[in-house]
Design a protein around this motif. Structure first.
Motif, mmCIF file in Angstrom:
data_model
loop_
_atom_site.group_PDB
_atom_site.id
_atom_site.type_symbol
_atom_site.label_atom_id
_atom_site.label_comp_id
_atom_site.label_asym_id
_atom_site.label_seq_id
_atom_site.Cartn_x
_atom_site.Cartn_y
_atom_site.Cartn_z
ATOM 1 N N LEU A 30 0.805 -1.214 0.000
ATOM 2 C CA LEU A 30 0.000 0.000 0.000
ATOM 3 C C LEU A 30 0.842 1.269 0.000
ATOM 4 C CD1 LEU A 30 -2.553 -1.317 2.607
ATOM 5 C CD2 LEU A 30 -2.965 -1.013 0.162
ATOM 6 N N ILE A 31 2.076 1.173 0.449
ATOM 7 C CA ILE A 31 2.957 2.337 0.476
ATOM 8 C C ILE A 31 3.800 2.396 -0.795
ATOM 9 C CG2 ILE A 31 4.867 3.454 1.706
ATOM 10 C CD1 ILE A 31 3.564 2.286 4.291
ATOM 11 N N GLY A 32 4.371 1.254 -1.181
ATOM 12 C CA GLY A 32 5.186 1.194 -2.394
ATOM 13 C C GLY A 32 4.372 1.113 -3.670
ATOM 14 N N ARG A 33 3.036 0.936 -3.517
ATOM 15 C CA ARG A 33 2.110 0.881 -4.655
ATOM 16 C C ARG A 33 2.478 -0.228 -5.636
ATOM 17 N NH1 ARG A 33 -1.032 5.714 -4.904
ATOM 18 N NH2 ARG A 33 -1.375 5.338 -7.112
ATOM 19 N N ARG A 34 2.773 -1.428 -5.079
ATOM 20 C CA ARG A 34 3.126 -2.575 -5.918
ATOM 21 C C ARG A 34 2.230 -3.757 -5.579
ATOM 22 N NH1 ARG A 34 9.430 -2.262 -4.719
ATOM 23 N NH2 ARG A 34 8.511 -2.069 -2.683
ATOM 24 N N LEU A 35 1.937 -4.567 -6.600
ATOM 25 C CA LEU A 35 1.150 -5.774 -6.428
ATOM 26 C C LEU A 35 2.034 -6.966 -6.770
ATOM 27 C CD1 LEU A 35 -1.593 -7.180 -5.918
ATOM 28 C CD2 LEU A 35 -2.057 -6.886 -8.359
ATOM 29 N N VAL A 36 2.144 -7.906 -5.833
ATOM 30 C CA VAL A 36 2.953 -9.106 -6.036
ATOM 31 C C VAL A 36 1.997 -10.275 -6.251
ATOM 32 C CG1 VAL A 36 4.699 -10.628 -5.053
ATOM 33 C CG2 VAL A 36 4.792 -8.172 -4.598
ATOM 34 N N ALA A 37 2.179 -10.959 -7.380
ATOM 35 C CA ALA A 37 1.325 -12.080 -7.773
ATOM 36 C C ALA A 37 1.648 -13.322 -6.951
ATOM 37 C CB ALA A 37 1.520 -12.360 -9.262
ATOM 38 N N PRO A 38 0.782 -14.331 -7.011
ATOM 39 C CA PRO A 38 1.050 -15.577 -6.280
ATOM 40 C C PRO A 38 2.377 -16.241 -6.663
ATOM 41 C CG PRO A 38 -1.217 -15.542 -7.016
ATOM 42 C CD PRO A 38 -0.535 -14.344 -7.617
ATOM 43 N N ASP A 39 2.841 -16.044 -7.899
ATOM 44 C CA ASP A 39 4.116 -16.636 -8.331
ATOM 45 C C ASP A 39 5.301 -15.717 -8.038
ATOM 46 O OD1 ASP A 39 3.687 -14.667 -10.186
ATOM 47 O OD2 ASP A 39 3.768 -15.974 -11.935
ATOM 48 N N LYS A 40 5.082 -14.707 -7.188
ATOM 49 C CA LYS A 40 6.102 -13.760 -6.714
ATOM 50 C C LYS A 40 6.580 -12.773 -7.770
ATOM 51 C CE LYS A 40 6.064 -15.810 -2.759
ATOM 52 N NZ LYS A 40 4.859 -15.586 -2.040
ATOM 53 N N HIS A 41 5.875 -12.664 -8.886
ATOM 54 C CA HIS A 41 6.216 -11.670 -9.905
ATOM 55 C C HIS A 41 5.457 -10.371 -9.623
ATOM 56 C CE1 HIS A 41 7.617 -15.215 -12.137
ATOM 57 N NE2 HIS A 41 8.502 -14.351 -12.607
ATOM 58 N N LEU A 42 6.064 -9.280 -10.017
ATOM 59 C CA LEU A 42 5.472 -7.966 -9.832
ATOM 60 C C LEU A 42 4.475 -7.697 -10.955
ATOM 61 C CD1 LEU A 42 5.702 -5.444 -8.020
ATOM 62 C CD2 LEU A 42 7.351 -4.570 -9.652
ATOM 63 N N VAL A 43 3.270 -7.256 -10.600
ATOM 64 C CA VAL A 43 2.243 -6.900 -11.572
ATOM 65 C C VAL A 43 2.219 -5.380 -11.656
ATOM 66 C CG1 VAL A 43 -0.213 -7.009 -12.141
ATOM 67 C CG2 VAL A 43 0.898 -8.944 -11.009
ATOM 68 N N ILE A 44 2.419 -4.856 -12.853
ATOM 69 C CA ILE A 44 2.448 -3.408 -13.065
ATOM 70 C C ILE A 44 1.013 -2.891 -13.146
ATOM 71 C CG2 ILE A 44 3.244 -1.546 -14.571
ATOM 72 C CD1 ILE A 44 5.490 -3.198 -13.238
ATOM 73 N N LEU A 45 0.681 -1.947 -12.261
ATOM 74 C CA LEU A 45 -0.644 -1.335 -12.237
ATOM 75 C C LEU A 45 -0.536 0.154 -12.550
ATOM 76 C CD1 LEU A 45 -2.095 -2.833 -8.920
ATOM 77 C CD2 LEU A 45 -2.553 -3.608 -11.243
ATOM 78 N N SER A 46 -1.492 0.653 -13.302
ATOM 79 C CA SER A 46 -1.551 2.099 -13.512
ATOM 80 C C SER A 46 -2.040 2.745 -12.214
ATOM 81 C CB SER A 46 -2.509 2.421 -14.660
ATOM 82 O OG SER A 46 -3.842 2.145 -14.269
ATOM 83 N N SER A 47 -1.957 4.055 -12.139
ATOM 84 C CA SER A 47 -2.422 4.765 -10.939
ATOM 85 C C SER A 47 -3.906 4.535 -10.693
ATOM 86 C CB SER A 47 -2.159 6.260 -11.065
ATOM 87 O OG SER A 47 -0.783 6.499 -11.082
ATOM 88 N N ALA A 48 -4.690 4.564 -11.757
ATOM 89 C CA ALA A 48 -6.137 4.356 -11.621
ATOM 90 C C ALA A 48 -6.436 2.936 -11.164
ATOM 91 C CB ALA A 48 -6.835 4.650 -12.942
ATOM 92 N N GLU A 49 -5.729 1.960 -11.701
ATOM 93 C CA GLU A 49 -5.940 0.562 -11.297
ATOM 94 C C GLU A 49 -5.540 0.354 -9.844
ATOM 95 O OE1 GLU A 49 -5.094 -1.319 -15.738
ATOM 96 O OE2 GLU A 49 -3.492 -1.219 -14.243
ATOM 97 N N PHE A 50 -4.442 0.980 -9.429
ATOM 98 C CA PHE A 50 -4.028 0.853 -8.028
ATOM 99 C C PHE A 50 -5.074 1.457 -7.095
ATOM 100 C CE2 PHE A 50 -2.141 2.437 -4.152
ATOM 101 C CZ PHE A 50 -1.570 1.276 -3.651
ATOM 102 N N ARG A 51 -5.587 2.648 -7.433
ATOM 103 C CA ARG A 51 -6.599 3.281 -6.596
ATOM 104 C C ARG A 51 -7.858 2.417 -6.481
ATOM 105 N NH1 ARG A 51 -4.957 7.881 -9.365
ATOM 106 N NH2 ARG A 51 -6.825 7.818 -10.660
#
Length: 121
Positions: A30-51
């Motif tokens: 929530l602070i770094g604004r990153r989503l980590v998938a179940p396979d430990k890969h980073l999912v890139i989200l736009s600002s709108a998608e993160f919100r």
């Protein structure tokens, strides 16, 4: 008492000081604004998608109207279809990254539900 107050989920959102929202095998920073998938890969989200995802994890298993999801466009959200496109893109990213369950459920004529249990760390 202070520890319980800090780590108890509040009905109006996440607890103070929480950095991560965990739902299923997903981890949202929530602070770094990153989503980590179940396979430990980073999912890139736009600002709108993160919100959007942030609003969903703060109120899981409750129907959220379009006005709630896009408060900055409250006046035009009834005719604005951008929320449908943003949710579609968010669903695609969640599914492509290994999410086999439908986390975001459409409730006809009401809005959307984030169908998962969320814990905060």
């Amino acid at each position: 008492r202070n520890l319980l107050r800090r780590f108890t989920a509040y009905p109006g959102g996440r607890p103070r000081g929480a950095r991560f929202a965990i739902f299923g095998a997903w981890r949202l920073d929530l602070i770094g604004r990153r989503l980590v998938a179940p396979d430990k890969h980073l999912v890139i989200l736009s600002s709108a998608e993160f919100r959007l995802l942030e609003r969903f994890v703060e109120t899981p298993n409750r129907v959220l109207s379009r006005e709630t999801l896009l408060p900055e466009r409250r006046a035009t959200v009834a005719i604005d279809r951008s929320i449908v496109l943003q949710i579609s893109r968010l669903r695609q990213k969640l599914a492509a990254a290994g999410g086999d369950e439908d986390l975001i459920v459409t409730v006809r004529n009401e809005g959307y539900v984030f169908a998962s249990t969320v814990t905060f760390e």
